[in-house]
Design a protein around this motif. Sequence first.
Motif, PDB file in Angstrom:
ATOM      1  N   PRO B 446       0.818  -1.225   0.000  1.00  0.00           N
ATOM      2  CA  PRO B 446       0.000   0.000   0.000  1.00  0.00           C
ATOM      3  C   PRO B 446       0.853   1.277   0.000  1.00  0.00           C
ATOM      4  N   SER B 447       2.003   1.255   0.695  1.00  0.00           N
ATOM      5  CA  SER B 447       2.834   2.464   0.753  1.00  0.00           C
ATOM      6  C   SER B 447       3.537   2.738  -0.571  1.00  0.00           C
ATOM      7  N   ASP B 448       3.607   1.728  -1.442  1.00  0.00           N
ATOM      8  CA  ASP B 448       4.407   1.873  -2.667  1.00  0.00           C
ATOM      9  C   ASP B 448       3.555   1.985  -3.925  1.00  0.00           C
ATOM     10  N   THR B 449       2.212   2.090  -3.762  1.00  0.00           N
ATOM     11  CA  THR B 449       1.345   2.037  -4.933  1.00  0.00           C
ATOM     12  C   THR B 449       1.712   3.086  -5.979  1.00  0.00           C
ATOM     13  N   SER B 450       2.054   4.300  -5.512  1.00  0.00           N
ATOM     14  CA  SER B 450       2.305   5.347  -6.502  1.00  0.00           C
ATOM     15  C   SER B 450       3.599   5.076  -7.263  1.00  0.00           C
ATOM     16  N   LEU B 451       4.545   4.403  -6.616  1.00  0.00           N
ATOM     17  CA  LEU B 451       5.810   4.063  -7.296  1.00  0.00           C
ATOM     18  C   LEU B 451       5.583   3.129  -8.485  1.00  0.00           C
ATOM     19  N   LEU B 452       4.463   2.384  -8.434  1.00  0.00           N
ATOM     20  CA  LEU B 452       4.160   1.439  -9.513  1.00  0.00           C
ATOM     21  C   LEU B 452       4.231   2.131 -10.865  1.00  0.00           C
ATOM     22  N   TYR B 453       3.759   3.385 -10.893  1.00  0.00           N
ATOM     23  CA  TYR B 453       3.679   4.101 -12.167  1.00  0.00           C
ATOM     24  C   TYR B 453       4.946   4.886 -12.472  1.00  0.00           C
ATOM     25  N   SER B 454       5.747   5.160 -11.422  1.00  0.00           N
ATOM     26  CA  SER B 454       6.953   5.958 -11.654  1.00  0.00           C
ATOM     27  C   SER B 454       8.217   5.092 -11.662  1.00  0.00           C
ATOM     28  N   ASP B 455       8.389   4.255 -10.683  1.00  0.00           N
ATOM     29  CA  ASP B 455       9.609   3.439 -10.603  1.00  0.00           C
ATOM     30  C   ASP B 455       9.280   2.027 -10.101  1.00  0.00           C
ATOM     31  N   PRO B 456       8.712   1.201 -10.978  1.00  0.00           N
ATOM     32  CA  PRO B 456       8.233  -0.117 -10.545  1.00  0.00           C
ATOM     33  C   PRO B 456       9.298  -0.979  -9.882  1.00  0.00           C
ATOM     34  N   SER B 477      -0.312 -13.940  -1.188  1.00  0.00           N
ATOM     35  CA  SER B 477      -0.301 -12.494  -1.314  1.00  0.00           C
ATOM     36  C   SER B 477      -1.708 -11.937  -1.269  1.00  0.00           C
ATOM     37  N   ILE B 478      -1.777 -10.645  -1.026  1.00  0.00           N
ATOM     38  CA  ILE B 478      -3.000  -9.911  -1.323  1.00  0.00           C
ATOM     39  C   ILE B 478      -2.946  -9.667  -2.831  1.00  0.00           C
ATOM     40  N   ARG B 479      -4.096  -9.875  -3.499  1.00  0.00           N
ATOM     41  CA  ARG B 479      -4.098  -9.788  -4.978  1.00  0.00           C
ATOM     42  C   ARG B 479      -4.545  -8.405  -5.446  1.00  0.00           C
ATOM     43  N   ILE B 480      -4.215  -8.115  -6.657  1.00  0.00           N
ATOM     44  CA  ILE B 480      -4.748  -6.920  -7.312  1.00  0.00           C
ATOM     45  C   ILE B 480      -6.240  -7.154  -7.564  1.00  0.00           C
ATOM     46  N   HIS B 481      -7.099  -6.202  -7.116  1.00  0.00           N
ATOM     47  CA  HIS B 481      -8.520  -6.366  -7.437  1.00  0.00           C
ATOM     48  C   HIS B 481      -9.046  -5.272  -8.360  1.00  0.00           C
ATOM     49  N   SER B 482      -8.149  -4.365  -8.747  1.00  0.00           N
ATOM     50  CA  SER B 482      -8.554  -3.318  -9.693  1.00  0.00           C
ATOM     51  C   SER B 482      -8.148  -3.747 -11.099  1.00  0.00           C
ATOM     52  N   ALA B 483      -9.132  -3.750 -11.994  1.00  0.00           N
ATOM     53  CA  ALA B 483      -8.862  -4.161 -13.375  1.00  0.00           C
ATOM     54  C   ALA B 483      -7.831  -3.231 -14.010  1.00  0.00           C
ATOM     55  N   GLU B 484      -7.935  -1.949 -13.691  1.00  0.00           N
ATOM     56  CA  GLU B 484      -7.033  -0.963 -14.297  1.00  0.00           C
ATOM     57  C   GLU B 484      -5.592  -1.241 -13.855  1.00  0.00           C
ATOM     58  N   GLN B 485      -5.413  -1.481 -12.537  1.00  0.00           N
ATOM     59  CA  GLN B 485      -4.065  -1.747 -12.028  1.00  0.00           C
ATOM     60  C   GLN B 485      -3.510  -3.061 -12.602  1.00  0.00           C
ATOM     61  N   SER B 498      -2.039  -9.390 -22.678  1.00  0.00           N
ATOM     62  CA  SER B 498      -3.052  -9.620 -21.642  1.00  0.00           C
ATOM     63  C   SER B 498      -4.255 -10.383 -22.184  1.00  0.00           C
ATOM     64  N   GLU B 499      -4.248 -10.672 -23.481  1.00  0.00           N
ATOM     65  CA  GLU B 499      -5.402 -11.314 -24.106  1.00  0.00           C
ATOM     66  C   GLU B 499      -5.714 -12.674 -23.462  1.00  0.00           C
ATOM     67  N   VAL B 500      -4.669 -13.470 -23.181  1.00  0.00           N
ATOM     68  CA  VAL B 500      -4.902 -14.788 -22.577  1.00  0.00           C
ATOM     69  C   VAL B 500      -5.518 -14.696 -21.189  1.00  0.00           C
ATOM     70  N   LEU B 501      -5.411 -13.509 -20.571  1.00  0.00           N
ATOM     71  CA  LEU B 501      -6.004 -13.336 -19.247  1.00  0.00           C
ATOM     72  C   LEU B 501      -7.237 -12.445 -19.304  1.00  0.00           C
ATOM     73  N   SER B 502      -7.807 -12.297 -20.500  1.00  0.00           N
ATOM     74  CA  SER B 502      -8.917 -11.352 -20.654  1.00  0.00           C
ATOM     75  C   SER B 502     -10.089 -11.699 -19.737  1.00  0.00           C
ATOM     76  N   HIS B 503     -10.328 -13.018 -19.519  1.00  0.00           N
ATOM     77  CA  HIS B 503     -11.453 -13.393 -18.659  1.00  0.00           C
ATOM     78  C   HIS B 503     -11.239 -12.915 -17.221  1.00  0.00           C
ATOM     79  N   LEU B 504      -9.995 -12.952 -16.769  1.00  0.00           N
ATOM     80  CA  LEU B 504      -9.709 -12.511 -15.408  1.00  0.00           C
ATOM     81  C   LEU B 504      -9.801 -10.990 -15.311  1.00  0.00           C
ATOM     82  N   LEU B 505      -9.249 -10.303 -16.305  1.00  0.00           N
ATOM     83  CA  LEU B 505      -9.323  -8.841 -16.319  1.00  0.00           C
ATOM     84  C   LEU B 505     -10.769  -8.384 -16.353  1.00  0.00           C
TER      85      LEU B 505
END
Lengths: 582, 582
Positions: B446-456, B477-485, B498-505
């Motif tokens: 949670p503390s690093d979420t913004s870094l995802l977009y700047s310095d993964p 792990s705790i999973r990503i639950h936002s489709a956008e993320q 990401s096409e092979v995972l389209s059903h999950l997205l």
Amino acid sequence: YLYPNVLHQLYWGYRESFLCIHLNFNSFVTRTNTCGELRSAHVGQEVTLYGWIQYQRQGLFLVLRDFQGLTQIIIPQDEAHSHVKKLLSNAPVESVVRVTGTVSLRPPGQENPKMPTGDIEVKVETAEILNSCKKLPFEIKDFIKKTEALRMQYRYLDLRSFQLQYNLRLRSQIVMRMREYLCNLHGFVDVETPTLFKRTPGGAKEFLVPSREAGKFYSLPQSPQQFKQLLMVGGLDRYFQVARCYRDEGSRPDRQPEFTQIDIEMSFVDQAGIQRLIEGLLQYSWPEERGSITTPFPSMTYEESLADYGTDKPDTRFGMKIVDISDFLRRSDIRFVQNALSYPRGTVKAICIPQGMVSDAFTYCLYNFPDSEIAPSHSPPSLLQCSALGSLRLESADLLEAAGLVLRDPTVFHFLWVVDFPLFLPNEENPTELESAHHPFTAPHPSDTSLLYSDPTKVRSQHYDLVLNGNEVGGGSIRIHSAEQQRFVLEKVLKEDSEVLSHLLEALEFGAPPHGGIALGLDRLISLIVDAPSIRDVIAFPKSFKGRDLMGNAPDYVTPEELEPYHIQVSWPLAEKEAKNP
Amino acid sequence: YLYPNVLHQLYWGYRESFLCIHLNFNSFVTRTNTCGELRSAHVGQEVTLYGWIQYQRQGLFLVLRDFQGLTQIIIPQDEAHSHVKKLLSNAPVESVVRVTGTVSLRPPGQENPKMPTGDIEVKVETAEILNSCKKLPFEIKDFIKKTEALRMQYRYLDLRSFQLQYNLRLRSQIVMRMREYLCNLHGFVDVETPTLFKRTPGGAKEFLVPSREAGKFYSLPQSPQQFKQLLMVGGLDRYFQVARCYRDEGSRPDRQPEFTQIDIEMSFVDQAGIQRLIEGLLQYSWPEERGSITTPFPSMTYEESLADYGTDKPDTRFGMKIVDISDFLRRSDIRFVQNALSYPRGTVKAICIPQGMVSDAFTYCLYNFPDSEIAPSHSPPSLLQCSALGSLRLESADLLEAAGLVLRDPTVFHFLWVVDFPLFLPNEENPTELESAHHPFTAPHPSDTSLLYSDPTKVRSQHYDLVLNGNEVGGGSIRIHSAEQQRFVLEKVLKEDSEVLSHLLEALEFGAPPHGGIALGLDRLISLIVDAPSIRDVIAFPKSFKGRDLMGNAPDYVTPEELEPYHIQVSWPLAEKEAKNP
């Protein structure tokens, strides 16, 4: 999507009566309660609920849903909560939210006695939209009909329906009770057996799994049969497994390429021992809300079953048994009846259909099969005639039920053992050859052992089927434990190459105990218990009848590079080859 | 083959204390008792026992064995019983027999206090040889060493050993207790998920299963990861499964192509919630005879773990942590040490090995990795240095233990959570590309979420590993639950299709709840609990390290006709092709 209230209450009552211990759905999370839990006793408490928006009305209130039920949530209208109001009013249906608020009694006259939480509502203080829901492909209410394909494609939405939640949770509970019975009461050991094995003789329905050794394949077994017998040789004494099994039958309605069986094997047991075990198992795990079942189950021989019902899995919930009317008709002057009766052993059989429809049935039932012409030598001629009448009996039941009669009450459960099957049947393609009626490890009936060497077609087996309301839900047998007898059956009777089973034959020589077992078809059993139209309704992610996963799109193409380590390549059918290289 | 008595008594004590209910091993069969059951309180009773002849001496007595123990059987010597005497005297060892007789006290002085049944013997009246045993390929006594290959070929004989019986039965009990905890105490639903699915991105280790649709393959998944997340989207709330998983890694020591994990997923949970759940689960199912375990388990960050132990799965049963001795050595005049320290961020680290052996270790630990030369940018230079020291630490422990010290007591169980892993790591082949440290569904810290977009590369994950005595026994792990993320991670960071995972997205867009979970490696966990040298010792029918079943000879060749329905053919490697067509 409104929960069928009666079923719902039955279910939770059932669940609680199952468990003498405290079941906590709110452990390890920050919710204080589920959406099905709050009652008037909770009034005044501050609660935190998590769930899906089932329904929202004009920014005034919403209905929050989780796996356990529905709770009415009152949206605050004052200025101080304008942010909460905006949030909840704008969230689309099926969005996931957290709400924190206070439990209150509903205003007098607004209680909903059909809802377990119908006495209360929750006045929201704070709320959070955890995930928004985009426009749904279909309305997910139980009463709205969707195509099967659409439901399968969006299985995760269909799983939110009350019915599927109920089916999967009941299945889990029943299996847990079975485990308690086997493991904790009767000393069975839960042993996992391999699913990557090798092809068994005649295993034409086994999926293959290419290995990294060129030309060598694993096979996904249709059951743990060999392993469970080897566990008995290994002295495990009592084995069970909730076993994943595989069967590649191409497209067949209401079959799944992978399915589950309750697989059981015991040493030093006889047929009656296995039957009492299974009766106890089903009684112990039977859901209260489905009434109780009486044990021991009745038993019927294969021959009786065919003679009386024209099938080896009779639905004994209703009568209309097959009767021999030869004597009655001998006095008639109907020409073709007299003709039929004039054959050696010629008979005329019929079923008596109540309340009309006699004429159709009568025409049908006069059909007959004189011994010499059609019936194979091992089965009395009347059996074939009976088979036709057995189908007619079921078709008649369909018609009578369409006309409003209740013959086959789905809330009534008639279990039945069918026993004394023939050990061998003539091969369909080549009737002079014999094949196992079930599998080659089935032991002959103790009274018929000597016939095995003189006239194997006459040998009855120690196989038993468990039938429920006309469906086969289990089958098993006492196994051959003598290497000599097993070798004779394989080599002399079945004319099979026993080499592929050499490990099993050898194992029988090293002090194999007498043993027997059974397997229950779990998917079918559960579907009958919950009265589901298809086994797909009791499986979380079923395949289509063509064996496809419509959600994830399996099976799928793979690249030639991915095939390389397995030393295989696709041999495209001619049509597709030509389409590619015209 | 003589049962190690202490373990044996512990086991049955354990089993009984587990179950407050009456456990009946003699239901549904005609034996009155097992071979481990009779005590002086039974004296005078007529009993019927079934078992294997463990030992027979001069027609005077024999020792009968079953899964529960040993009973001494006295062979009658009088004329009236000459038939029984002949039968039992001539039966080879490991033959299966029934004996009926009377329980008597052993003559004074002949009691065997090391045997639970050592106070009594059974005087035979009647006996029956149920199956004779031919000459064994090896003597099946625990203390006789056999080759691994021979044991695997005759696995059903090896299963008769006390140790394997004990391992499999304890495994069954522990899993049963886990189920009780999850299902009966905390409302988890046991859901079976498909094993015939489709290839996941990067799933190079997945077995393929050809389908009847030309060119299309199922794939055997390495875990139910996608399905358990979809169950959360489906509102199941709490899922678990004792799941069969598959991994094709070719030949690797102590790995199995199929293995079992305790697979768990929960909605509305955080990292601490899953950790408390697992601690409770292990405490509840922990076998008493292995002592007790203390909760909560200690926790350590990935960075700390690497810095102190040079590994992300530290064995915390002993010290010898890595220490920074740069300051101490700055005053030294050792040339190459000074050289190392002169680099920017250059350090010298060491472990302190007690009781001699300092010189070897010292030489080793002075090795160093200046930042600029070797270490990839995402990990501090000291981590690599630490990795070498971590190996040295374990090698030193081996040497110290060989010299007689006990550093890693197998009866002591140190559980540890390792947390705050990096979310991404540089691709080994192409370090400018990133790959998931675990899998692409892991949520960022949670503390690093913004870094995802700047310095993964700087983002820590919400992944947690459970480590036991230096072995990874679980991870989640705790999973990503936002489709956008999730889409951003797949497409922008990992550059995957990401096409092979389209059903999950797509599923994440329809009101997916926040969720997380974990999987415990059951085979490894049980092998550590019973202190087995290999996971093969806790699996009934394991494969060899080459993935072969040496008993049944799988995988095996199949005919071209059997491949036809699957539209595949074998592409023989050149060498074999040439051998066939010279």
